[in-house]
Design a protein around this motif. Sequence first.
Motif, PDB file in Angstrom:
ATOM      1  N   TRP A  76       0.932  -1.457  -0.077  1.00 17.80           N
ATOM      2  CA  TRP A  76       0.069  -0.144  -0.132  1.00 17.80           C
ATOM      3  C   TRP A  76       0.998   1.517   0.055  1.00 17.80           C
ATOM      4  O   TRP A  76       2.324   1.479   0.420  1.00 17.80           O
ATOM      5  CB  TRP A  76      -1.074  -0.213   1.269  1.00 17.80           C
ATOM      6  N   GLU A  77      -0.086   2.387  -0.310  1.00 14.63           N
ATOM      7  CA  GLU A  77       1.080   3.877  -0.940  1.00 14.63           C
ATOM      8  C   GLU A  77       0.645   4.805  -0.042  1.00 14.63           C
ATOM      9  O   GLU A  77      -0.605   4.990  -0.202  1.00 14.63           O
ATOM     10  CB  GLU A  77       1.236   3.855  -2.572  1.00 14.63           C
ATOM     11  N   LEU A  78       1.196   4.744   1.050  1.00 18.01           N
ATOM     12  CA  LEU A  78       0.838   5.957   1.617  1.00 18.01           C
ATOM     13  C   LEU A  78       1.457   7.434   1.933  1.00 18.01           C
ATOM     14  O   LEU A  78       2.951   7.220   2.287  1.00 18.01           O
ATOM     15  CB  LEU A  78       0.846   5.783   3.348  1.00 18.01           C
ATOM     16  N   ASP A  79       1.417   8.501   1.822  1.00 21.88           N
ATOM     17  CA  ASP A  79       2.217   9.514   1.886  1.00 21.88           C
ATOM     18  C   ASP A  79       2.173   9.711   3.152  1.00 21.88           C
ATOM     19  O   ASP A  79       1.965   9.759   3.856  1.00 21.88           O
ATOM     20  CB  ASP A  79       2.257  11.084   0.858  1.00 21.88           C
ATOM     21  N   LEU A  80       3.532  10.447   3.022  1.00 21.90           N
ATOM     22  CA  LEU A  80       4.251  11.461   4.360  1.00 21.90           C
ATOM     23  C   LEU A  80       3.574  12.306   5.220  1.00 21.90           C
ATOM     24  O   LEU A  80       3.133  11.934   5.813  1.00 21.90           O
ATOM     25  CB  LEU A  80       5.622  11.831   4.473  1.00 21.90           C
ATOM     26  N   LEU A  81       3.068  12.808   3.946  1.00 27.48           N
ATOM     27  CA  LEU A  81       2.189  14.300   4.728  1.00 27.48           C
ATOM     28  C   LEU A  81       0.515  14.312   4.402  1.00 27.48           C
ATOM     29  O   LEU A  81       0.085  13.590   3.468  1.00 27.48           O
ATOM     30  CB  LEU A  81       2.789  15.603   3.710  1.00 27.48           C
ATOM     31  N   PRO A  82      -0.050  14.249   5.104  1.00 30.16           N
ATOM     32  CA  PRO A  82      -1.566  14.457   5.552  1.00 30.16           C
ATOM     33  C   PRO A  82      -2.065  15.487   4.207  1.00 30.16           C
ATOM     34  O   PRO A  82      -1.658  16.806   4.184  1.00 30.16           O
ATOM     35  CB  PRO A  82      -1.792  14.220   6.787  1.00 30.16           C
ATOM     36  N   LEU A  83      -4.012  16.034   4.356  1.00 26.62           N
ATOM     37  CA  LEU A  83      -3.944  16.284   3.632  1.00 26.62           C
ATOM     38  C   LEU A  83      -5.155  17.057   5.174  1.00 26.62           C
ATOM     39  O   LEU A  83      -5.833  16.404   5.794  1.00 26.62           O
ATOM     40  CB  LEU A  83      -5.352  15.891   2.683  1.00 26.62           C
ATOM     41  N   ILE A  84      -5.034  17.926   4.702  1.00 28.68           N
ATOM     42  CA  ILE A  84      -5.532  19.102   6.311  1.00 28.68           C
ATOM     43  C   ILE A  84      -6.469  19.479   5.863  1.00 28.68           C
ATOM     44  O   ILE A  84      -6.651  20.470   5.126  1.00 28.68           O
ATOM     45  CB  ILE A  84      -4.514  19.577   6.586  1.00 28.68           C
ATOM     46  N   LEU A  85      -7.715  20.073   6.326  1.00 34.97           N
ATOM     47  CA  LEU A  85      -9.047  19.920   6.167  1.00 34.97           C
ATOM     48  C   LEU A  85      -9.382  21.336   7.750  1.00 34.97           C
ATOM     49  O   LEU A  85      -9.108  20.493   8.114  1.00 34.97           O
ATOM     50  CB  LEU A  85     -10.323  19.473   5.771  1.00 34.97           C
ATOM     51  N   LYS A 476      -3.107   9.696   1.598  1.00 31.97           N
ATOM     52  CA  LYS A 476      -2.971  10.040   2.484  1.00 31.97           C
ATOM     53  C   LYS A 476      -3.977  10.022   3.435  1.00 31.97           C
ATOM     54  O   LYS A 476      -5.203   9.381   3.089  1.00 31.97           O
ATOM     55  CB  LYS A 476      -3.244  11.704   1.650  1.00 31.97           C
ATOM     56  N   ASP A 477      -3.167   9.888   5.058  1.00 28.36           N
ATOM     57  CA  ASP A 477      -4.749  10.775   6.006  1.00 28.36           C
ATOM     58  C   ASP A 477      -4.919  11.749   5.941  1.00 28.36           C
ATOM     59  O   ASP A 477      -4.581  12.490   5.126  1.00 28.36           O
ATOM     60  CB  ASP A 477      -3.758  10.438   7.050  1.00 28.36           C
ATOM     61  N   THR A 478      -6.498  11.636   6.280  1.00 27.99           N
ATOM     62  CA  THR A 478      -6.903  12.759   6.043  1.00 27.99           C
ATOM     63  C   THR A 478      -7.518  13.655   7.315  1.00 27.99           C
ATOM     64  O   THR A 478      -7.875  13.082   8.011  1.00 27.99           O
ATOM     65  CB  THR A 478      -8.170  12.846   5.155  1.00 27.99           C
ATOM     66  N   TRP A 479      -7.135  14.392   7.425  1.00 35.18           N
ATOM     67  CA  TRP A 479      -7.331  15.547   8.993  1.00 35.18           C
ATOM     68  C   TRP A 479      -7.973  15.976   8.877  1.00 35.18           C
ATOM     69  O   TRP A 479      -7.915  17.773   8.296  1.00 35.18           O
ATOM     70  CB  TRP A 479      -5.724  15.971   9.083  1.00 35.18           C
ATOM     71  N   VAL A 480      -9.116  15.996   9.352  1.00 37.84           N
ATOM     72  CA  VAL A 480     -10.194  17.268   9.878  1.00 37.84           C
ATOM     73  C   VAL A 480      -9.915  18.034  11.208  1.00 37.84           C
ATOM     74  O   VAL A 480      -9.820  16.836  11.915  1.00 37.84           O
ATOM     75  CB  VAL A 480     -11.441  16.544   9.914  1.00 37.84           C
ATOM     76  N   LEU A 481      -9.684  19.190  10.941  1.00 39.16           N
ATOM     77  CA  LEU A 481      -9.170  19.928  12.485  1.00 39.16           C
ATOM     78  C   LEU A 481     -10.172  20.278  13.261  1.00 39.16           C
ATOM     79  O   LEU A 481     -11.165  21.182  12.662  1.00 39.16           O
ATOM     80  CB  LEU A 481      -8.663  21.417  12.217  1.00 39.16           C
ATOM     81  N   ALA A 482     -10.549  19.719  14.892  1.00 40.17           N
ATOM     82  CA  ALA A 482     -11.838  20.156  15.623  1.00 40.17           C
ATOM     83  C   ALA A 482     -11.952  20.971  16.670  1.00 40.17           C
ATOM     84  O   ALA A 482     -13.292  21.506  15.784  1.00 40.17           O
ATOM     85  CB  ALA A 482     -11.622  18.548  16.513  1.00 40.17           C
ATOM     86  N   GLY A 483     -10.779  21.679  15.758  1.00 40.18           N
ATOM     87  CA  GLY A 483     -10.390  23.078  16.501  1.00 40.18           C
ATOM     88  C   GLY A 483     -11.643  23.236  18.387  1.00 40.18           C
ATOM     89  O   GLY A 483     -11.590  24.164  18.930  1.00 40.18           O
ATOM     90  N   ARG A 484     -10.883  22.305  18.689  1.00 35.60           N
ATOM     91  CA  ARG A 484     -11.417  22.034  19.897  1.00 35.60           C
ATOM     92  C   ARG A 484     -10.798  20.290  20.743  1.00 35.60           C
ATOM     93  O   ARG A 484     -10.025  20.354  19.813  1.00 35.60           O
ATOM     94  CB  ARG A 484     -12.726  21.182  20.350  1.00 35.60           C
ATOM     95  N   PRO A 485     -10.920  20.145  21.979  1.00 34.05           N
ATOM     96  CA  PRO A 485     -10.411  19.430  22.204  1.00 34.05           C
ATOM     97  C   PRO A 485     -10.524  18.147  21.983  1.00 34.05           C
ATOM     98  O   PRO A 485     -11.987  17.767  22.001  1.00 34.05           O
ATOM     99  CB  PRO A 485     -10.172  18.720  24.166  1.00 34.05           C
ATOM    100  N   VAL A 486      -9.968  16.776  21.539  1.00 34.11           N
ATOM    101  CA  VAL A 486     -10.535  15.218  21.442  1.00 34.11           C
ATOM    102  C   VAL A 486     -10.164  15.044  21.691  1.00 34.11           C
ATOM    103  O   VAL A 486      -9.102  14.254  22.539  1.00 34.11           O
ATOM    104  CB  VAL A 486     -10.258  15.534  19.607  1.00 34.11           C
ATOM    105  N   ALA A 487     -10.924  13.783  22.356  1.00 30.98           N
ATOM    106  CA  ALA A 487     -10.815  12.852  23.730  1.00 30.98           C
ATOM    107  C   ALA A 487     -11.496  11.681  22.750  1.00 30.98           C
ATOM    108  O   ALA A 487     -11.705  11.391  21.627  1.00 30.98           O
ATOM    109  CB  ALA A 487     -12.080  12.789  24.322  1.00 30.98           C
ATOM    110  N   ARG A 488     -10.383  10.607  23.347  1.00 32.22           N
ATOM    111  CA  ARG A 488      -9.808   9.364  22.327  1.00 32.22           C
ATOM    112  C   ARG A 488     -10.976   8.665  22.212  1.00 32.22           C
ATOM    113  O   ARG A 488     -11.080   7.859  23.818  1.00 32.22           O
ATOM    114  CB  ARG A 488      -8.824   8.567  22.818  1.00 32.22           C
TER     115      ARG A 488
END
Length: 844
Positions: A76-85, A476-488
């Motif tokens: 599987w091909e995974l890029d080092l840099l995420p896509l950020i939204l 790529k991994d896709t990072w969606v920024l929550a804009g708040r603390p995120v609980a696991r």
Amino acid sequence: MPRHLLSDYVPQPSRYDEMVDDIQIPRPHWRAFLSHLAALPAETMLRRNQFVQDAIASDGVTYNVYADPKGASRPWELDLLPLILPVDEWRQISSAVAQRARLLDAVLGDLYGPQKLLAEGLIPPALVFGQRSFLWPAHGIVPPGGVSMHVYAADLARSPDGRWWVLADRTRGPSGAGYALQNRMTLSRAFPDAFRELQVEQLAPFFRELQDSLYRLSPTRGEAPLAVLLTPGPFNETYFEHSFLARYLGFPLVEGQDLIVRGASVYLKTLRGLRRVHAILRRLDDDYCDPVELRADSALGIPGLLHAVRAGNVLLANALGSAVLETGAFAGFYPALNERLFGEKLEMPSIATWWCGEAPALEYVIAHLDELVIKPAYPSMRMEPLFGHTLDSASRARLVDRMRNQPHAYVAQEWVRLSHAPTWGSEDESVVSKAAALRVFAVATPNGYTVMPGALTRVAPHEGDVVSMQSGGSSKDTWVLAGRPVARIPLRRPRLGVEDVAKSVVDIASRVGENLFWMGRYAERCEGLARLLRAALVRIADAAPEAEPALRSLTKVSERLELLSDEKDEVHASAEAAFVAAVVDPEVPGGLAANVLRLHSCANQVRERMSTDNWHVFNRLPQRLPGKAATVSSALASLDEVMLACVSLAGFAMDDMTRDESWHFLLLGRRLERLAHVAAMVVHVLGLAPDEREDALEWLLEAANSIVTFRARYRRAPELLPVLHLVVFDESNPHSVAFQLRELSLSIERTAAELGREVSGDLLGPLVRELRGARLEGFEPEEGAALEAACEELAHLLRRAERSAYGLSDELQRRFFSHAGTPAPLGHGTVRRPSEAMKAETPK
């Protein structure tokens, strides 16, 4: 990102760039991540990129591209840099995808129900009934809860003006969610600080909703629901994802052969018998699911499945026939359909689409071919997208002729210039701009569709706008920024009570038990072969005259064990090539390389049952073997590594696995194989001439992993009587024949009793008693008729033990792994010669 990398980054003109704006200023939601990278030394980025690649290899993440030069299991091909939204933009995407999923589910319900949309002229009948994806046998079936599409995915692209558009709808059984989760697990470890500080949304809630949806809608009638994940098998391109998701969701991974329909219900064939299945998360194409009512030549489906679905006794996710909406030709009708059904405008439109089955649309497409992309109208068609502006006059004329002859088979879409995202260039350590598209997932819940707060971002392999994993694209991994603390949030069902824990039983599919049984056999076979081959190659490498007699006897025994192809006249030259080939050449049927590949194949079938560390050992094992051009030295080094891996696997079997029935079959496989292997070696050594027999004793101890015990116990050169006592009769030696017989007899009785199967008669007891009562005085003379008679008597007993091992293997197969009828009493199997056993086992 280090500053010099950002300064070298060149956005593509006339394309929307995800990271920087028109004057190459980083977009606000990228700045925190770029600041984090700017503080890293350049060599740190190289190490983290290598970490990502190593993690992909260690975890065995693959995407099987057929006829790929990298092999069937392409990494599987995974890029080092995420896509950020940013969070605000994601809310719009999420709302639009949920709205579209609701619409498509409603359309499916109508097409396989009252068909009012067809009657009102909102959908052309030819578009539905003209394709094979519409399944007439599924018409009239009302799915549990009225939900036809439990999981949906939309392929999205951003145009140069920054707007998102829907490229395609995935309604059958969309792949990619598991890869998105795997990408997240890998990249969050590559950038743990940045991932935490940026407050990236978690993906686990989406999969918990998927679990809950299937359990909630399952027609259980008060039973505890059992959901399974149906896969076509390990040759499917996304088999890794099937296995990974099954393990993550806690669903048994099954193939069609694992399920059976009885009385209009679906059952899983388990080691304990049949267990009713209430929900099937399928990754099998619609028409392959039932050879009775759908595709008659399907060997992958479950006969009678549609009958069970029609009776309302099993939930299929997604419903059969849902692939009908995967044609792009529907896209142009969705705006009016959504207005008609829900009184709303689509929040995110599809790219402009024309179905050529309508005459005005066909003429428009031909007139504007340079501006359009031509695609097949139906999923069953095999055709790559054609970009009109790339066609020469002859190709254009041929395409127009085909479109006029079969207009209903083509769809034209506007050519959207996809946005570009930064991609790590591993070859020159730079960051380059490549076209990218999102695959966004939604799952049905009681409150509508819930969208995964992330996506699988796919990246084009080269310049251009074709984004396809089959064409060699990356992700790529896709990072969606929550804009708040995120609980696991862990993936878990509601809290369990005491009764739940007390009654918990793991359902082991018979196929899983069978593969674990053979995995045990192949693991033990590889270890035994490695020890035997190492004994030979060490003597070949020694090249001392005193080693020749032992090597000669070793060669004869190896040939009789069918480890070598035929007898060699010259001890050094030809024996060397034959033994090296037995180590490294997969075309030698009885050799180590061939059996390592069989072991890896069995392990791949049951990888959801293994810990990560255990799988890493299996996954790396084939890599321990050098190529066919190996030397004695490299073959010996490889054998040392294989031996270390085999010892690790034995340790995992004894200390890493829960003692359930699957573990018992793994251990039974190891014991049976060790019994057959050691018994066969001793038989062939006893059949040698007296002088050759003496020359073989030391290597026999090495091959039986008993040389250290012998030296510690006797402190002298090997002699026949003590060697036979240790290797055959000593029940305290875990590598002896007597030990295997005793443990097998106990294990079979215990396993059969735990699984509720009757066992008639004493299985291996007679052999155990004969060995215990054997008189060893006949082995005291150095030579003579009495010694030869004792050797022949013992060889006869060991041949019976070897045949019992193969016969017992057949009986285990019939009794526990087959549900076709009542098996014969356990222990009364067929007799099989070693050569017949090898031929029968090779395809496994």
